[in-house]
Design an enzyme around this catalytic site. Structure first.
Site, PDB file in Angstrom:
ATOM      1  N   ASP A  39      35.644  46.578  51.682  1.00  0.00           N
ATOM      2  CA  ASP A  39      34.209  46.710  51.470  1.00  0.00           C
ATOM      3  C   ASP A  39      33.805  46.451  50.022  1.00  0.00           C
ATOM      4  OD1 ASP A  39      33.831  47.342  54.106  1.00  0.00           O
ATOM      5  OD2 ASP A  39      33.703  49.506  53.788  1.00  0.00           O
ATOM      6  N   LYS A  40      32.537  46.120  49.869  1.00  0.00           N
ATOM      7  CA  LYS A  40      31.961  45.884  48.543  1.00  0.00           C
ATOM      8  C   LYS A  40      31.685  47.191  47.816  1.00  0.00           C
ATOM      9  CE  LYS A  40      27.941  43.582  46.429  1.00  0.00           C
ATOM     10  NZ  LYS A  40      26.776  42.700  46.693  1.00  0.00           N
TER      11      LYS A  40
END
Length: 360
Positions: free
Chosen positions: A87-88
């Site tokens: 994930d970012k």
């Protein structure tokens, strides 16, 4: 269109610990609140044609980092390999591979000098093969839940004890279906109505992901019914169980009692359908239930056959038991926990059980 489908019901994922109150709160208030460290299936051996980089990143997803490295080394992104997508909105560590030839480096160690906005290279070693999706054993998480629930510190102990004993439903998280279920809707329209949305025409990976989200919805539907029926910790005639150390066991009336014992002690777990042409079909009651879940979404075998190259199908375990689940810190402002999940499992599903709130 899916307007006639009751997606609120069909995509519902009931809690396994519904008898225990949650701690509420929020996740990802800061990047430091969501730490993920990839546990690889194997480590680079030190020899070979592929350069393995251990990367620490923040505020970037995996593909963002790949694109940056591709520019740095002037190597096409398709030549890079990863074991999983991170994930970012987290601080994560993972391995990324690329061909060593053409990097312009004299030694692998030179790559550890790379520091760019949002990521840095911690280690660099050679290996014989390209890293591929699934070459991943697990992910280790350390997560902070910011909460203003005064009872949170005392509630968390009971919740963690229940999860250690019962495990968690291996649901696909909401991120699999997209914001407002848009990914699922595009996939369903393509699969059932043969209506391909413009974004899917231009992006084959997105098309596969959208179709996969329909598979995931059917899987979650089967799992939700099992949770509601209090049958996640027992075997059902027709089940296909997956052994902890690998291998499958079919359940029938003759071995039902023995199989239920294996499920209860954690040696085996029931599996559910990721529908497709190559999926191993269950028998008896379980087959009827899985067919009914597929019918709930109006997906026919002919629809799956039309996409047989993209929807090959497989079995997926319905339950997982997190390893090393521990309470690291608890007070009136936040709860910090650590745990290990196998590849493909969603940390947000575990967090839902604790918080009794949306985590997406």
């Amino acid at each position: 269109m899916t307007d006639h489908l009751d997606l609120n019901t069909l995509l519902a994922t009931p809690y396994l610990t519904s008898d225990l109150p949650g701690i509420g709160g929020k996740i990802r208030s800061t990047m430091e609140d969501f730490l993920v460290d990839e546990v690889p299936l194997y480590l680079p051996c030190g020899e070979g044609e592929h350069l393995y980089l251990k990367v620490k990143k923040s505020g970037l997803n995996t593909q963002d980092v790949v694109k940056e490295l591709a520019q740095i080394f002037n190597i096409h992104p398709k030549d890079f390999g990863v074991a999983g997508q991170k994930d970012k909105y987290a601080i994560t560590q993972q391995w990324i591979s690329l061909p060593f030839r053409g990097t312009g480096l004299e030694t692998p160690e030179e790559a550890t000098n790379i520091k760019a906005e949002g990521f840095e290279v911690l280690e660099a070693h050679l290996h014989a093969n390209k890293l591929k999706m699934g070459h991943l054993k697990a992910n280790r998480f350390e997560i902070t839940i910011r909460t203003d629930t005064p009872e949170a510190p005392e509630r968390i102990e009971s919740l963690l004890d229940a999860i250690r004993a019962k495990g968690i439903p291996n649901y696909y998280g909401q991120q699999r279906f997209g914001n407002r279920n848009n990914t699922f809707i595009m996939g369903w329209n393509a699969l059932v109505k043969s209506e391909i949305a413009p974004p899917l025409r231009k992006n084959s990976k997105l098309k596969r992901f959208a179709l996969n989200s329909v598979q995931s919805a059917i899987f979650n539907r089967v799992l939700a019914e099992r949770v509601l029926g209090d049958e996640l910790h027992k075997a059902v005639p027709g089940d296909i169980l997956e052994k902890k150390e690998g291998g499958l066991l079919r359940v029938d009336e003759e071995n039902l009692a023995e199989a239920s014992g294996y499920v209860q002690n954690g040696e085996m777990s029931p599996t559910g359908p990721m529908v497709g042409s190559r999926m191993l079909e269950p028998n008896d009651e379980v087959r009827r239930r899985e067919s009914a879940a597929q019918a709930d979404f109006e997906v026919e075998d002919s629809h799956l056959e039309a996409y047989r190259s993209l929807l090959r199908g497989e079995r997926r375990v319905l339950r997982i038991v997190p390893e090393d689940l521990e309470l690291l810190e608890a007070n009136a402002e936040f709860i910090r926990i650590g745990f290990l999940l196998p590849s493909g499992a969603y940390a947000t599903v575990l967090l839902r059980e604790l918080m009794k709130a949306d985590t997406y």
